[in-house]
Design an enzyme around this catalytic site. Structure first.
Site: not given
Ligand code: DQA
Length: 157
Positions: A78, A81, A111
């Protein structure tokens, strides 16, 4: 215990250390520790070893991807950003040629527009987005399934 089949590196990007208190209306109340514990349990049922790392620094994530060459068969990431900004992380994944699955807690396509583009998706096997902590579990299952269909080289070779 039966023999472990795969070693999987789980990488959590910036701000994911704040899970549990970070925008709970978006990310829920689950903490990073909860997610890692759940992945370790799921890993056991998949005979796979889980190593989890979180970093707020792009270069540290790149270094961890490079180091995975000698240690892990697959990467569950993950990128937070950095998903939307990091050519360096994309190039690192492409460079090590270790199968990677991209996961997101939130549905990035529901989003803000700036979250709709992922630099990582083109170098990942696939992406799972929008299921909260379940995204990680689904991603781990998908990654292990992929590894079982495309047997990897030993990471020590
Ligand atoms: C994220 C989604 C990203 O856009 C965001 O910046 C995050 C979390 C998520 O797990 O939904 O930090 O990766």
């Amino acid at each position: 215990m039966s023999e472990l089949r795969y070693s999987v590196l789980v990488l959590h990007g910036p701000n994911l250390n704040l899970l549990g208190r970070r925008e709970p209306e978006v990310y829920g109340s689950v903490t990073l520790e909860d997610i890692n514990r759940g992945l370790e349990q799921e890993g056991q049922s998949l005979q796979s070893q889980i190593t989890a790392i979180q970093s707020n620094h792009e270069g540290a994530l790149v270094d961890a991807i490079h180091a995975a060459c000698d240690q892990h068969h697959g990467i569950l990431i993950n990128p937070g950003a950095y998903t939307h900004t990091s050519i360096a992380i994309r190039d690192a994944i492409a460079g090590v040629a270790i199968p990677a699955v991209e996961v997101h807690l939130s549905n990035i396509y529901k989003r803000e527009a700036f979250r709709h583009h992922s630099y990582i998706a083109p170098v990942a096997i696939g992406q799972i987005s929008g299921f909260g902590a379940e995204s990680y579990r689904l991603g781990l299952r998908a990654l292990v399934h992929h590894l079982s269909q495309h047997p990897p080289r030993s990471p020590k070779n």
